[in-house]
Scaffold this active site. Structure first.
Site, PDB file in Angstrom:
ATOM      1  N   CYS A   1      37.845  40.789  44.540  1.00  0.00           N
ATOM      2  CA  CYS A   1      38.041  39.741  43.539  1.00  0.00           C
ATOM      3  C   CYS A   1      39.492  39.280  43.611  1.00  0.00           C
ATOM      4  CB  CYS A   1      37.741  40.300  42.141  1.00  0.00           C
ATOM      5  SG  CYS A   1      37.770  39.058  40.835  1.00  0.00           S
TER       6      CYS A   1
ATOM      7  N   CYS B   1      29.909  49.430  34.541  1.00  0.00           N
ATOM      8  CA  CYS B   1      30.716  48.207  34.555  1.00  0.00           C
ATOM      9  C   CYS B   1      32.138  48.501  34.963  1.00  0.00           C
ATOM     10  CB  CYS B   1      30.811  47.603  33.162  1.00  0.00           C
ATOM     11  SG  CYS B   1      29.297  46.983  32.555  1.00  0.00           S
TER      12      CYS B   1
ATOM     13  N   CYS C   1      42.220  41.900  36.784  1.00  0.00           N
ATOM     14  CA  CYS C   1      42.161  42.383  35.411  1.00  0.00           C
ATOM     15  C   CYS C   1      42.562  43.863  35.441  1.00  0.00           C
ATOM     16  CB  CYS C   1      40.762  42.194  34.856  1.00  0.00           C
ATOM     17  SG  CYS C   1      40.240  40.471  34.943  1.00  0.00           S
TER      18      CYS C   1
ATOM     19  N   LEU D   1      35.825  38.353  27.328  1.00  0.00           N
ATOM     20  CA  LEU D   1      36.910  37.951  26.426  1.00  0.00           C
ATOM     21  C   LEU D   1      37.983  39.047  26.336  1.00  0.00           C
ATOM     22  CD1 LEU D   1      37.802  35.641  24.566  1.00  0.00           C
ATOM     23  CD2 LEU D   1      36.650  36.835  22.688  1.00  0.00           C
TER      24      LEU D   1
ATOM     25  N   CYS E   1      39.978  46.864  35.550  1.00  0.00           N
ATOM     26  CA  CYS E   1      38.802  46.741  36.429  1.00  0.00           C
ATOM     27  C   CYS E   1      39.075  47.298  37.820  1.00  0.00           C
ATOM     28  CB  CYS E   1      38.397  45.272  36.526  1.00  0.00           C
ATOM     29  SG  CYS E   1      37.063  44.979  37.693  1.00  0.00           S
TER      30      CYS E   1
ATOM     31  N   GLU F   1      28.473  46.126  46.241  1.00  0.00           N
ATOM     32  CA  GLU F   1      27.554  47.000  45.515  1.00  0.00           C
ATOM     33  C   GLU F   1      26.643  46.206  44.577  1.00  0.00           C
ATOM     34  OE1 GLU F   1      29.758  51.235  45.359  1.00  0.00           O
ATOM     35  OE2 GLU F   1      30.618  49.748  44.019  1.00  0.00           O
TER      36      GLU F   1
ATOM     37  N   CYS G   1      22.212  44.088  38.630  1.00  0.00           N
ATOM     38  CA  CYS G   1      23.588  43.612  38.525  1.00  0.00           C
ATOM     39  C   CYS G   1      24.059  43.265  39.938  1.00  0.00           C
ATOM     40  CB  CYS G   1      24.442  44.720  37.913  1.00  0.00           C
ATOM     41  SG  CYS G   1      26.162  44.263  37.732  1.00  0.00           S
TER      42      CYS G   1
ATOM     43  N   GLU H   1      34.271  37.330  40.966  1.00  0.00           N
ATOM     44  CA  GLU H   1      34.202  36.309  39.924  1.00  0.00           C
ATOM     45  C   GLU H   1      33.218  35.230  40.407  1.00  0.00           C
ATOM     46  OE1 GLU H   1      35.190  35.477  36.677  1.00  0.00           O
ATOM     47  OE2 GLU H   1      33.943  33.811  37.310  1.00  0.00           O
TER      48      GLU H   1
END
Ligand code: SAH
Ligand code: SF4
Length: 411
Positions: free
Chosen positions: A158, A389, A162, A270, A165, A136, A151, A216
């Protein structure tokens, strides 16, 4: 899951020396990344896609068919400046050569399987690549001006997982190739008709790139680097490195290389200021802990007061959003030319976190701001079409599974 603040006093593990992050480690990352390489750029009919080749590779291919090196510049101009996909449109090239090129090559684009436009004008593209895999891309227009950010995804899925996500639930299917990365931007430009590429300071609708889509990017560094060099090339798309931001969860050895070789802006995911918590939220932290990550930010070559590093901090209610967290964040990044992007958590089907309250967001932002760091709260865009996001995820991997295992679905 219980994520309680720890009681011990030393929140961040000691940093290993930068020298410990050797070339060996970089080579290991690059070798692993090569195992997830995209399929060949040759179509079943034998024609080859010219998009995504470096200038040197393009010259080599043209030489192989007996054409002179100056043709590289000519083709580059048509492909990346004019946005032409059809050789017959390339009017500075004589008809016989147009035909010769069309027999052997194509100027490809990823196919837009679906395009959805949100109530807030955010547009999400689901691109399908030649092997059927999908990723996407999201265009986020500026609300006040005629410009906006694209974006871009770097991988299908990935490897990292996380916990907040959506992409992380998918696993890694494969890396995207340079053609597929540049292709996302070019196809988004097709959708807005923004060709030829605006020159110099001429305003652009698609004015910035954020490498913040699926995947990533620093685990697919070579394809990302190749694609960004094409996009930054002044005789093509000509987007300045100042308008490109790469977001990483903290692949430290590749951050150094990215800064030196590409000089693009850096954003760091972070999300936590204590190693025990970051180990849970961003599991890569177990390998590259906070102190080493911050040290790598301090030496990032492309950072300056004019070009600050962005620290992305997703605000999870009761998990990482206390005032003590905000004060520790300020202490960690003090002295770095930085801004802090506070991201309200965007829920997705099956997610286990809650977004922070507005009051807590404001309290957190005020502490960071008082310490002298800009701390914009990133308002979610395109939530109604799951384009915000962390909401991106494709079904690609599902087709590869044999069983009907339960899965989180994109709506
Ligand atoms: N893998 C890279 C780039 C892609 S993720 C990285 O992690 O930085 C892009 C950004 O979206 C990251 O800052 C990520 O932490 C954030 N994000 C992921 N899931 C999210 C969610 N559910 N809500 C809000 N932001 C999220
Ligand atoms: Fe991967 Fe980034 Fe999502 Fe983490 S936040 S799972 S690194 S895409």
């Amino acid at each position: 899951m219980s994520i309680a603040p720890p009681l011990y006093a030393r929140p961040v593990r000691e940093a290993a020396s930068a020298a410990a992050l050797t070339d060996d480690e970089r080579s290991r990352i690059l070798a692993k990344s090569a195992q997830f390489a995209p399929p060949s750029a040759v179509l079943p009919d034998g024609r080859r896609d010219l998009v995504g080749l470096s200038r040197a590779e393009l010259t080599e291919i043209l030489t192989e068919i007996g054409e002179k090196p100056f043709r590289t510049k000519q083709l580059w101009h048509w492909i990346y400046h004019q946005g032409a996909t059809d050789f017959s449109r390339m009017s500075s090239i004589a008809r016989p050569l147009q035909e010769k090129l069309a027999e052997r090559f194509v100027v490809g684009r990823p196919q837009a399987a679906t395009v959805q436009t949100s109530r807030d004008e955010t547009r999400k593209f689901l691109f399908r690549f030649r092997d059927g895999q999908e990723a996407e891309t999201v265009y986020i227009p500026d609300r006040r001006e005629d410009r906006g950010a694209v974006c871009i995804s770097s991988q299908v899925g990935c490897t990292l997982s996380c916990t907040f996500c959506h992409t992380g639930t998918q696993g890694l299917v494969r890396n995207l190739g340079a053609a597929e990365i540049v292709g996302q931007f070019m196809a988004a430009r097709d959708s807005y008709g923004e060709w030829p590429s605006p020159k110099g300071e001429t305003p652009r609708l698609l004015s910035t790139i954020v490498l913040m889509g699926m995947g990533e990017p620093l685990y697919n560094y070579e394809n990302i680097a190749k694609a960004m060099k094409i996009i930054m090339d002044g005789e093509g798309i000509g987007l300045s490195r100042r308008r490109i931001t790469l977001s990483t969860s903290g692949v430290i050895p590749m951050m150094d290389q990215c800064g030196e070789e590409l000089g693009i802006n850096l954003a760091i995911s972070l999300h936590a200021v204590r190693d025990d918590l970051r180990d849970e939220l961003v599991p890569l932290n177990r390998k590259y802990p906070i102190a080493e990550l911050i040290a790598a930010c301090r030496r990032y070559p492309a950072a300056s007061n004019a070009r600050r590093i962005t620290f992305e901090y997703i605000m999870l209610r009761g998990v990482n959003d206390s005032e003590a967290d905000a004060r520790e964040l300020v202490r960690l990044i003090s002295g770095i030319p930085a801004k802090v992007n506070l991201i309200p958590f965007n829920p997705w089907p099956g997610s286990r976190f809650q977004p922070s309250t507005r009051e807590q967001l404001d309290r957190f932002a005020a502490i960071v701001m008082d310490a002298g760091f800009a701390s914009p709260i990133r308002m979610p865009r395109g939530r109604d079409i799951l384009a915000a996001c962390g909401q991106l995820r494709t079904e690609s991997q599902r087709a590869r599974r044999s069983s009907g295992a339960p899965d989180v679905q994109k709506t």
